[in-house]
Design a protein around this motif. Sequence first.
Motif, PDB file in Angstrom:
ATOM      1  N   THR A 128       0.841  -1.196   0.000  1.00 28.42           N
ATOM      2  CA  THR A 128       0.000   0.000   0.000  1.00 28.42           C
ATOM      3  C   THR A 128       0.877   1.247   0.000  1.00 28.42           C
ATOM      4  O   THR A 128       0.574   2.229  -0.688  1.00 28.42           O
ATOM      5  CB  THR A 128      -0.928   0.010   1.226  1.00 28.42           C
ATOM      6  OG1 THR A 128      -1.688  -1.199   1.244  1.00 28.42           O
ATOM      7  CG2 THR A 128      -1.863   1.194   1.222  1.00 28.42           C
TER       8      THR A 128
ATOM      9  N   ILE B 262      -5.133   7.362   1.629  1.00 26.99           N
ATOM     10  CA  ILE B 262      -6.129   6.433   2.151  1.00 26.99           C
ATOM     11  C   ILE B 262      -7.327   7.220   2.666  1.00 26.99           C
ATOM     12  O   ILE B 262      -7.177   8.168   3.442  1.00 26.99           O
ATOM     13  CB  ILE B 262      -5.540   5.564   3.275  1.00 26.99           C
ATOM     14  CG1 ILE B 262      -4.449   4.669   2.691  1.00 26.99           C
ATOM     15  CG2 ILE B 262      -6.626   4.736   3.958  1.00 26.99           C
ATOM     16  CD1 ILE B 262      -3.675   3.885   3.721  1.00 26.99           C
TER      17      ILE B 262
ATOM     18  N   VAL C 208      -9.465  -1.210   1.520  1.00 28.23           N
ATOM     19  CA  VAL C 208      -8.887   0.126   1.439  1.00 28.23           C
ATOM     20  C   VAL C 208      -9.532   0.880   0.279  1.00 28.23           C
ATOM     21  O   VAL C 208      -9.851   0.285  -0.750  1.00 28.23           O
ATOM     22  CB  VAL C 208      -7.350   0.073   1.258  1.00 28.23           C
ATOM     23  CG1 VAL C 208      -6.952  -0.548  -0.072  1.00 28.23           C
ATOM     24  CG2 VAL C 208      -6.728   1.452   1.416  1.00 28.23           C
TER      25      VAL C 208
ATOM     26  N   VAL D 283      -6.666  -5.606   0.879  1.00 25.40           N
ATOM     27  CA  VAL D 283      -5.300  -5.681   1.367  1.00 25.40           C
ATOM     28  C   VAL D 283      -5.113  -6.959   2.179  1.00 25.40           C
ATOM     29  O   VAL D 283      -6.062  -7.499   2.733  1.00 25.40           O
ATOM     30  CB  VAL D 283      -4.920  -4.449   2.228  1.00 25.40           C
ATOM     31  CG1 VAL D 283      -4.881  -3.197   1.382  1.00 25.40           C
ATOM     32  CG2 VAL D 283      -5.865  -4.271   3.399  1.00 25.40           C
TER      33      VAL D 283
ATOM     34  N   GLU E 261      -1.622   0.765   5.790  1.00 20.27           N
ATOM     35  CA  GLU E 261      -0.409   1.238   5.110  1.00 20.27           C
ATOM     36  C   GLU E 261       0.680   0.177   5.061  1.00 20.27           C
ATOM     37  O   GLU E 261       1.546   0.202   4.193  1.00 20.27           O
ATOM     38  CB  GLU E 261       0.156   2.484   5.805  1.00 20.27           C
ATOM     39  CG  GLU E 261      -0.722   3.694   5.720  1.00 20.27           C
ATOM     40  CD  GLU E 261      -1.697   3.806   6.892  1.00 20.27           C
ATOM     41  OE1 GLU E 261      -1.898   2.836   7.656  1.00 20.27           O
ATOM     42  OE2 GLU E 261      -2.290   4.880   7.042  1.00 20.27           O
TER      43      GLU E 261
ATOM     44  N   ILE F  88      -1.563  -4.704  -1.166  1.00 21.43           N
ATOM     45  CA  ILE F  88      -2.794  -4.642  -1.945  1.00 21.43           C
ATOM     46  C   ILE F  88      -2.820  -5.849  -2.869  1.00 21.43           C
ATOM     47  O   ILE F  88      -1.897  -6.065  -3.655  1.00 21.43           O
ATOM     48  CB  ILE F  88      -2.876  -3.332  -2.746  1.00 21.43           C
ATOM     49  CG1 ILE F  88      -2.947  -2.144  -1.788  1.00 21.43           C
ATOM     50  CG2 ILE F  88      -4.076  -3.358  -3.692  1.00 21.43           C
ATOM     51  CD1 ILE F  88      -2.897  -0.791  -2.468  1.00 21.43           C
TER      52      ILE F  88
END
Length: 141
Positions: free
Chosen positions: A16, A26, A43, A56, A67, A71
């Motif tokens: 991500t 985000i 996400v 994710v 974060e 992904i």
Amino acid sequence: FVVSYDGTLYQLPVPTAELLKHGWEINDKESDEAVKGLQYGYVTLEKNGERLFGNVRNDSEEAVTVENCFITALYGDMDTTKVPIAVAGGITLGTPEETFLAAVSEDYEKTFYADETKENYTEITVDRALHLVRGIKVVKQ
């Protein structure tokens, strides 16, 4: 599983943080805050008012923020994603149906599987009324 979002190439699964480096942010209201160990979450990424939606995966045993996940799926459509999305063959959102069909075989199916497990795929949705590629989803577990 290489896909272009807003002119940048990514290979799924992708951290991500890599999309965040390229200006994506985000959307905290539409994304999971954290993902439990060895689990999946959601996400929503935004850039210049446009949105991409994704899944994710947390590969660690401890919970981590979105974060710090990978992904594994990204998707967008003509209603919510105005940034250029392109997959193999130059297929993008808004590609005319005729051009899309010429790029694939006559036995077109909307989902192109990478292998027999059917876990990894690219899905192209064509709007039959507008005769345009309306949605693109890429999944690489």
